[in-house]
Design a protein around this motif. Structure first.
Motif, PDB file in Angstrom:
ATOM      1  N   PHE A 189      -1.234  85.659  80.491  1.00 29.71           N
ATOM      2  CA  PHE A 189      -0.063  85.988  81.316  1.00 29.71           C
ATOM      3  C   PHE A 189       1.211  85.518  80.620  1.00 29.71           C
ATOM      4  N   LEU A 190       1.190  84.306  80.086  1.00 30.60           N
ATOM      5  CA  LEU A 190       2.355  83.787  79.371  1.00 30.60           C
ATOM      6  C   LEU A 190       2.647  84.619  78.129  1.00 30.60           C
ATOM      7  N   VAL A 191       1.613  84.964  77.370  1.00 32.47           N
ATOM      8  CA  VAL A 191       1.810  85.738  76.141  1.00 32.47           C
ATOM      9  C   VAL A 191       2.408  87.111  76.456  1.00 32.47           C
ATOM     10  N   VAL A 192       1.845  87.804  77.431  1.00 30.23           N
ATOM     11  CA  VAL A 192       2.355  89.137  77.795  1.00 30.23           C
ATOM     12  C   VAL A 192       3.806  89.032  78.263  1.00 30.23           C
ATOM     13  N   SER A 193       4.111  88.028  79.051  1.00 27.06           N
ATOM     14  CA  SER A 193       5.480  87.845  79.558  1.00 27.06           C
ATOM     15  C   SER A 193       6.455  87.536  78.426  1.00 27.06           C
ATOM     16  N   ALA A 194       6.029  86.691  77.495  1.00 22.45           N
ATOM     17  CA  ALA A 194       6.893  86.334  76.365  1.00 22.45           C
ATOM     18  C   ALA A 194       7.112  87.529  75.433  1.00 22.45           C
ATOM     19  N   VAL A 195       6.069  88.308  75.212  1.00 20.21           N
ATOM     20  CA  VAL A 195       6.212  89.505  74.371  1.00 20.21           C
ATOM     21  C   VAL A 195       7.188  90.483  75.021  1.00 20.21           C
ATOM     22  N   MET A 196       7.116  90.629  76.335  1.00 20.98           N
ATOM     23  CA  MET A 196       8.048  91.524  77.032  1.00 20.98           C
ATOM     24  C   MET A 196       9.481  91.024  76.892  1.00 20.98           C
ATOM     25  N   GLU A 197       9.681  89.739  77.046  1.00 25.94           N
ATOM     26  CA  GLU A 197      11.033  89.181  76.905  1.00 25.94           C
ATOM     27  C   GLU A 197      11.544  89.405  75.482  1.00 25.94           C
ATOM     28  N   ALA A 198      10.687  89.209  74.496  1.00 27.61           N
ATOM     29  CA  ALA A 198      11.070  89.453  73.101  1.00 27.61           C
ATOM     30  C   ALA A 198      11.401  90.928  72.885  1.00 27.61           C
ATOM     31  N   ALA A 199      10.622  91.806  73.490  1.00 23.51           N
ATOM     32  CA  ALA A 199      10.892  93.246  73.370  1.00 23.51           C
ATOM     33  C   ALA A 199      12.248  93.599  73.990  1.00 23.51           C
ATOM     34  N   LEU A 200      12.560  92.976  75.100  1.00 25.30           N
ATOM     35  CA  LEU A 200      13.861  93.223  75.729  1.00 25.30           C
ATOM     36  C   LEU A 200      15.006  92.778  74.825  1.00 25.30           C
ATOM     37  N   ILE A 201      14.815  91.656  74.156  1.00 29.67           N
ATOM     38  CA  ILE A 201      15.839  91.162  73.230  1.00 29.67           C
ATOM     39  C   ILE A 201      16.017  92.128  72.070  1.00 29.67           C
ATOM     40  N   VAL A 202      14.900  92.591  71.491  1.00 33.54           N
ATOM     41  CA  VAL A 202      14.962  93.538  70.364  1.00 33.54           C
ATOM     42  C   VAL A 202      15.601  94.849  70.810  1.00 33.54           C
ATOM     43  N   TRP A 241      15.887  92.692  83.267  1.00 29.55           N
ATOM     44  CA  TRP A 241      16.077  91.357  82.694  1.00 29.55           C
ATOM     45  C   TRP A 241      15.694  90.277  83.701  1.00 29.55           C
ATOM     46  N   THR A 242      16.189  90.422  84.921  1.00 28.52           N
ATOM     47  CA  THR A 242      15.945  89.413  85.950  1.00 28.52           C
ATOM     48  C   THR A 242      14.462  89.315  86.269  1.00 28.52           C
ATOM     49  N   ARG A 243      13.838  90.447  86.529  1.00 24.55           N
ATOM     50  CA  ARG A 243      12.422  90.455  86.899  1.00 24.55           C
ATOM     51  C   ARG A 243      11.558  89.880  85.778  1.00 24.55           C
ATOM     52  N   CYS A 244      11.790  90.319  84.552  1.00 27.98           N
ATOM     53  CA  CYS A 244      10.974  89.842  83.433  1.00 27.98           C
ATOM     54  C   CYS A 244      11.212  88.357  83.156  1.00 27.98           C
ATOM     55  N   TRP A 271       7.403 101.706  81.972  1.00 30.35           N
ATOM     56  CA  TRP A 271       6.884 100.803  80.950  1.00 30.35           C
ATOM     57  C   TRP A 271       6.943  99.353  81.414  1.00 30.35           C
ATOM     58  N   VAL A 272       7.918  99.007  82.249  1.00 28.84           N
ATOM     59  CA  VAL A 272       8.001  97.656  82.798  1.00 28.84           C
ATOM     60  C   VAL A 272       6.967  97.497  83.915  1.00 28.84           C
ATOM     61  N   ARG A 273       6.798  98.530  84.704  1.00 28.95           N
ATOM     62  CA  ARG A 273       5.783  98.476  85.763  1.00 28.95           C
ATOM     63  C   ARG A 273       4.394  98.281  85.174  1.00 28.95           C
ATOM     64  N   LEU A 274       4.130  98.912  84.042  1.00 27.58           N
ATOM     65  CA  LEU A 274       2.843  98.740  83.362  1.00 27.58           C
ATOM     66  C   LEU A 274       2.645  97.280  82.930  1.00 27.58           C
ATOM     67  N   GLU A 275       3.667  96.700  82.330  1.00 32.53           N
ATOM     68  CA  GLU A 275       3.587  95.295  81.895  1.00 32.53           C
ATOM     69  C   GLU A 275       3.409  94.376  83.096  1.00 32.53           C
ATOM     70  N   GLN A 276       4.153  94.651  84.159  1.00 31.13           N
ATOM     71  CA  GLN A 276       4.041  93.833  85.367  1.00 31.13           C
ATOM     72  C   GLN A 276       2.645  93.954  85.971  1.00 31.13           C
ATOM     73  N   GLY A 277       2.087  95.153  85.952  1.00 34.54           N
ATOM     74  CA  GLY A 277       0.734  95.355  86.453  1.00 34.54           C
ATOM     75  C   GLY A 277      -0.299  94.586  85.640  1.00 34.54           C
ATOM     76  N   LEU A 278      -0.136  94.578  84.325  1.00 35.88           N
ATOM     77  CA  LEU A 278      -1.028  93.809  83.459  1.00 35.88           C
ATOM     78  C   LEU A 278      -0.928  92.319  83.786  1.00 35.88           C
ATOM     79  N   CYS A 279       0.296  91.837  83.959  1.00 34.21           N
ATOM     80  CA  CYS A 279       0.490  90.428  84.339  1.00 34.21           C
ATOM     81  C   CYS A 279      -0.188  90.137  85.676  1.00 34.21           C
ATOM     82  N   GLY A 280      -0.018  91.030  86.633  1.00 32.84           N
ATOM     83  CA  GLY A 280      -0.645  90.848  87.940  1.00 32.84           C
ATOM     84  C   GLY A 280      -2.161  90.812  87.845  1.00 32.84           C
ATOM     85  N   ALA A 281      -2.732  91.647  86.990  1.00 29.71           N
ATOM     86  CA  ALA A 281      -4.192  91.666  86.816  1.00 29.71           C
ATOM     87  C   ALA A 281      -4.690  90.349  86.222  1.00 29.71           C
TER      88      ALA A 281
END
Length: 119
Positions: free
Chosen positions: A6-19, A32-35, A87-97
């Motif tokens: 969960f931490l890794v997926v969340s951190a990768v998403m934050e890094a992707a947002l920065i890029v 930004w807020t949700r992630c 694409w954010v909903r997909l990441e959020q769903g993965l985190c939820g799983a």
């Protein structure tokens, strides 16, 4: 391991947002807020899980309480039409799983047996 994922997926998403932001993509403040909130919750949950694994009953109880709350929040946010890009909903769903898996494991009788006197 699930909460570490969960931490890794969340951190990768934050890094992707920065890029993406650095390459001139317009990232909505809602994303930004949700992630950022999800990344923060992943850090807190992992810290509690590590302490629980070391025998802390209070941390185990916190994980038992917080994981269903996080899963519920993810389900609600992901199910709101148009609130987040797909694409954010997909990441959020993965985190939820991942958190759902942790919520199930932390509530198993064999896990409870490691913390006698809690129920």
């Amino acid at each position: 391991m699930l909460l570490a994922g969960f931490l890794v997926v969340s951190a990768v998403m934050e890094a992707a947002l920065i890029v993406l932001s650095a390459t001139k993509w317009a990232i909505d403040s809602t994303v930004w807020t949700r992630c950022s909130l999800v990344l923060g919750s992943s850090i807190v949950l992992l810290l509690f899980a590590v302490r629980a694994a070391r025998g802390s009953r209070r941390s185990w109880l916190r994980v038992r309480i917080l994981t269903p709350i996080v899963v519920t929040a993810v389900v609600v946010v992901v199910s709101i039409p148009g609130f987040l890009p797909d694409w954010v909903r997909l990441e959020q769903g993965l985190c939820g799983a991942l958190v759902l898996g942790a919520a199930i494991l932390v509530n198993l009788p064999r896990t409870r047996a490691h913390f006698p006197g809690t129920e």
